[in-house]
Structure formats: structure tokens, C-alpha cells
Design an enzyme around this catalytic site. Structure first.
Site, mmCIF file in Angstrom:
data_model
loop_
_atom_site.group_PDB
_atom_site.id
_atom_site.type_symbol
_atom_site.label_atom_id
_atom_site.label_comp_id
_atom_site.label_asym_id
_atom_site.label_seq_id
_atom_site.Cartn_x
_atom_site.Cartn_y
_atom_site.Cartn_z
ATOM 1 N N MET A 1 -17.730 72.177 56.535
ATOM 2 C CA MET A 1 -18.177 72.272 57.922
ATOM 3 C C MET A 1 -17.592 71.102 58.701
ATOM 4 O O MET A 1 -17.789 69.936 58.315
ATOM 5 C CB MET A 1 -19.702 72.255 58.008
ATOM 6 N N SER B 1 -14.703 83.801 64.011
ATOM 7 C CA SER B 1 -16.166 83.894 63.867
ATOM 8 C C SER B 1 -16.735 84.780 64.961
ATOM 9 O O SER B 1 -16.638 84.436 66.156
ATOM 10 C CB SER B 1 -16.795 82.510 63.973
ATOM 11 N N HIS C 1 -21.092 83.787 56.100
ATOM 12 C CA HIS C 1 -21.521 82.384 56.059
ATOM 13 C C HIS C 1 -23.016 82.357 56.318
ATOM 14 O O HIS C 1 -23.455 82.524 57.459
ATOM 15 C CB HIS C 1 -20.744 81.591 57.118
ATOM 16 N N ASP D 1 -21.308 84.664 60.916
ATOM 17 C CA ASP D 1 -22.214 83.497 60.932
ATOM 18 C C ASP D 1 -23.660 83.935 61.052
ATOM 19 O O ASP D 1 -24.116 84.325 62.129
ATOM 20 C CB ASP D 1 -21.862 82.588 62.125
ATOM 21 N N GLY E 1 -24.666 75.548 63.623
ATOM 22 C CA GLY E 1 -25.679 76.142 64.496
ATOM 23 C C GLY E 1 -25.092 76.730 65.757
ATOM 24 O O GLY E 1 -25.649 77.660 66.336
ATOM 25 N N PHE E 2 -23.941 76.172 66.175
ATOM 26 C CA PHE E 2 -23.401 76.634 67.460
ATOM 27 C C PHE E 2 -21.877 76.655 67.439
ATOM 28 O O PHE E 2 -21.241 75.808 66.810
ATOM 29 C CB PHE E 2 -23.878 75.713 68.598
ATOM 30 N N GLY E 3 -21.307 77.619 68.158
ATOM 31 C CA GLY E 3 -19.863 77.597 68.352
ATOM 32 C C GLY E 3 -19.530 76.664 69.506
ATOM 33 O O GLY E 3 -20.417 76.159 70.186
ATOM 34 N N GLY E 4 -18.235 76.416 69.710
ATOM 35 C CA GLY E 4 -17.803 75.641 70.873
ATOM 36 C C GLY E 4 -17.950 74.147 70.753
ATOM 37 O O GLY E 4 -17.787 73.415 71.739
ATOM 38 N N GLY F 1 -13.865 80.199 66.237
ATOM 39 C CA GLY F 1 -14.756 81.007 67.061
ATOM 40 C C GLY F 1 -14.298 81.015 68.502
ATOM 41 O O GLY F 1 -13.562 81.893 68.950
ATOM 42 N N ASP G 1 -14.544 75.000 58.997
ATOM 43 C CA ASP G 1 -15.363 75.782 59.914
ATOM 44 C C ASP G 1 -16.001 74.918 60.992
ATOM 45 O O ASP G 1 -16.900 74.131 60.719
ATOM 46 C CB ASP G 1 -16.466 76.479 59.095
ATOM 47 N N GLY G 2 -15.463 75.104 62.217
ATOM 48 C CA GLY G 2 -16.098 74.423 63.350
ATOM 49 C C GLY G 2 -15.098 73.630 64.166
ATOM 50 O O GLY G 2 -14.534 72.661 63.677
ATOM 51 N N GLY G 3 -14.891 74.067 65.410
ATOM 52 C CA GLY G 3 -14.027 73.298 66.313
ATOM 53 C C GLY G 3 -12.558 73.401 66.004
ATOM 54 O O GLY G 3 -11.750 72.605 66.496
ATOM 55 N N MET H 1 -27.533 82.993 61.020
ATOM 56 C CA MET H 1 -28.376 81.814 61.262
ATOM 57 C C MET H 1 -29.846 82.231 61.371
ATOM 58 O O MET H 1 -30.155 83.225 62.049
ATOM 59 C CB MET H 1 -27.953 81.119 62.574
ATOM 60 N N MET I 1 -26.179 80.577 56.930
ATOM 61 C CA MET I 1 -26.816 79.324 57.327
ATOM 62 C C MET I 1 -28.318 79.587 57.396
ATOM 63 O O MET I 1 -28.936 79.627 58.474
ATOM 64 C CB MET I 1 -26.269 78.850 58.687
ATOM 65 N N HIS J 1 -15.303 86.261 60.097
ATOM 66 C CA HIS J 1 -16.286 85.260 59.676
ATOM 67 C C HIS J 1 -17.618 85.641 60.313
ATOM 68 O O HIS J 1 -17.731 85.753 61.546
ATOM 69 C CB HIS J 1 -15.832 83.865 60.135
HETATM 70 C C1 DX5 Z 1 -21.108 76.962 63.368
HETATM 71 C C2 DX5 Z 1 -20.439 78.160 62.714
HETATM 72 C C3 DX5 Z 1 -18.970 78.242 63.048
HETATM 73 C C4 DX5 Z 1 -18.725 78.388 64.533
HETATM 74 C C5 DX5 Z 1 -17.252 78.455 64.806
HETATM 75 O O1 DX5 Z 1 -22.385 76.776 62.811
HETATM 76 O O2 DX5 Z 1 -20.551 78.093 61.316
HETATM 77 O O3 DX5 Z 1 -18.370 79.337 62.343
HETATM 78 O O4 DX5 Z 1 -19.314 79.534 65.014
HETATM 79 O O5 DX5 Z 1 -17.098 78.435 66.188
HETATM 80 P P1 DX5 Z 1 -16.110 77.348 66.833
HETATM 81 O O6 DX5 Z 1 -14.766 77.629 66.230
HETATM 82 O O7 DX5 Z 1 -16.164 77.650 68.324
HETATM 83 O O8 DX5 Z 1 -16.646 76.011 66.460
HETATM 84 ZN ZN ZN Z 2 -19.412 79.628 60.065
#
Ligand code: DX5
Ligand code: ZN
Length: 220
Positions: free
Chosen positions: A136, A7, A65, A34, A141-144, A199, A177-179, A36, A67, A32
Site C-alpha cells: 500500500m 481500481s 483487495h 476495492d 480507504g480512499f482513492g485520489g 484509480g 496500490d495508491g497514488g 471496504m 480491506m 482492481h
Molecule cells: C485505497 C485503495 C486503492 C485506491 C487507488 O484504499 O486500495 O486501490 O482506490 O486509487 P488511487 O490510484 O486514486 O490512489
Molecule cells: Zn486497492
């Protein structure tokens, strides 16, 4: 085939071209993207302009993606010769059937994303229209963030749905997607995920190509 989709939300935007070259060198399969809007999710990332700056600069296809609220307004902005998927959130679409058909009419594969708390039942009447179901594993909304373990059960149930004899879309890809990281990758694959979005676990690595190769080596 299992695919790695880093991402770019988590990339260093001051060096986006270099960072994309690094994931490409490491064998990533998709970018990917993202998007937003600060309404559907409590964060604003970037729009089609940033994604289009990568067209022709990389051979990697885009896994978009969205959002965003009312994604129909912007679908065509994200159609390029490199766009493989446009994924919309079921929670953001009043007319999901029509939106998925619109994406197909633009010559792009259509994805449906589900927030962690959203039931798979929303797919009941559109599963055959989807090319990807994006599960999801964090609240978007956020990576990490950390992967919510119960979402792997949703991956498992989606994989079971796809396997039903009456189901006429065996090519359906399941995205997660996510974590996602090297520690939980095995469980994600075992549950049935096909497209692994990563990400921070990719872009915060000291050696991005090596990290991508580590992912890919475990995805065979
Ligand atoms: C969150 C995004 C994810 C995110 C992935 O809303 O859709 O794609 O950026 O980042 P990580 O892998 O760090 O969760
Ligand atoms: Zn995503």
C-alpha cells in the site's frame, strides 16, 4: 510481465459497465476491486454483488483487495470464474497462514496487503504461500491520495526478498496500490512493482482508453 489494474473504486458507478469497457479497450490487464467495510478502513465501498455484476460482461480478471476485518467470513463470496487474486490485509488476519491456504483451496491466487507502516517482517513465514504482495502506497480507504515515497523502498526490499536463492516463490507478484500515476510510474517500475493499481489517474482521465494505453506503453 507488468500489469495495469485500474481500481473501480474511482469509477463512475452510474456507468460502471461502460467504464470497465473503457479500461478493457485501453488494454488494462486486471480490474482492481476495492472492498471496504468501514471498520478496517474509514470508508465503505461495495460488496461482492457489485463485482459479480461484472462477471461475463468483461474478459478482465478480478484482482480483489479486501480491506475488511476478519476476511475469512467473506472469501467465498468473491470467488468467481473471473477472480484471479483475493488479497487480504496481514493486519486484519489473526491466522494469516490459514487464510492464505483457504484462498488457495478455493482455486484462487492469494495476496497479502501491507499498510504503509507495516513491516515486511510479517511476511517472513508466509512469503512462500503468497502469490502477490500488495504494497500500500497510501493509507487505505480512499482513492485520489498521494503516493508515500518511502513505500517504494518496501517494493525494492520485497523484490530483493523474492530474489533470494533460498526463496522458492520466484513467481511472486509485487503490487503497488495508491497514488500511482504517470509521473511516479517509472520509479514504481524501477523499484520492482509488477501489478500497478491506478484509480484516479485512470478513471478521472478525459480519455480513459488513451490513459490506459499511456500506462501500458511505459510498462513494457
Ligand atoms: C485505497 C485503495 C486503492 C485506491 C487507488 O484504499 O486500495 O486501490 O482506490 O486509487 P488511487 O490510484 O486514486 O490512489
Ligand atoms: Zn486497492
Amino acid at each position: 510481465m507488468k500489469r495495469l489494474a485500474p481500481s473501480i473504486l474511482c469509477a463512475d458507478f452510474s456507468r460502471l459497465g461502460e467504464q470497465v469497457a473503457a479500461i478493457e479497450a485501453g488494454g488494462a490487464d486486471l480490474i482492481h476491486v476495492d472492498v471496504m467495510d468501514g471498520h478496517f478502513v474509514p470508508n465503505i465501498s461495495f460488496g461482492a454483488t457489485v463485482m459479480k455484476s461484472l462477471v461475463g460482461k468483461t474478459a478482465l480478471p478480478f484482482d480483489v483487495h479486501l480491506m475488511i476485518e476478519e476476511p475469512d467470513r467473506y472469501l467465498k463470496e468473491f470467488v468467481t470464474e473471473q477472480t484471479e487474486y483475493i488479497t487480504v490485509h496481514a493486519e486484519a488476519c489473526v491466522h494469516l497462514d490459514r487464510t492464505l491456504k483457504t484462498i488457495h483451496d478455493m482455486g484462487v491466487k492469494a495476496g497479502v496487503a501491507l499498510n504503509p507502516a507495516t513491516s515486511l517482517r510479517v511476511l517472513d513465514w508466509v512469503l512462500e504461500l503468497a502469490d502477490q504482495v500488495l504494497i500500500m502506497s497510501v493509507n487505505p480507504g480512499f482513492g485520489g491520495q498521494s503516493l508515500l515515497p518511502y513505500t517504494l523502498e518496501k517494493v525494492r526490499e520485497t523484490a530483493a526478498l523474492r530474489g533470494r536463492p533460498e526463496f522458492r516463490n520466484p513467481e511472486l507478484a509485487i503490487g503497488l496500490d495508491g497514488g500511482v500515476n504517470l509521473e511516479n510510474l517509472g520509479r514504481a517500475l524501477e523499484a520492482g512493482a509488477d501489478i500497478l493499481v491506478a484509480g484516479n489517474s485512470v478513471f478521472k482521465a478525459a480519455d480513459i482508453p488513451a490513459r490506459c494505453r499511456e500506462f501500458k506503453a511505459r510498462m513494457i
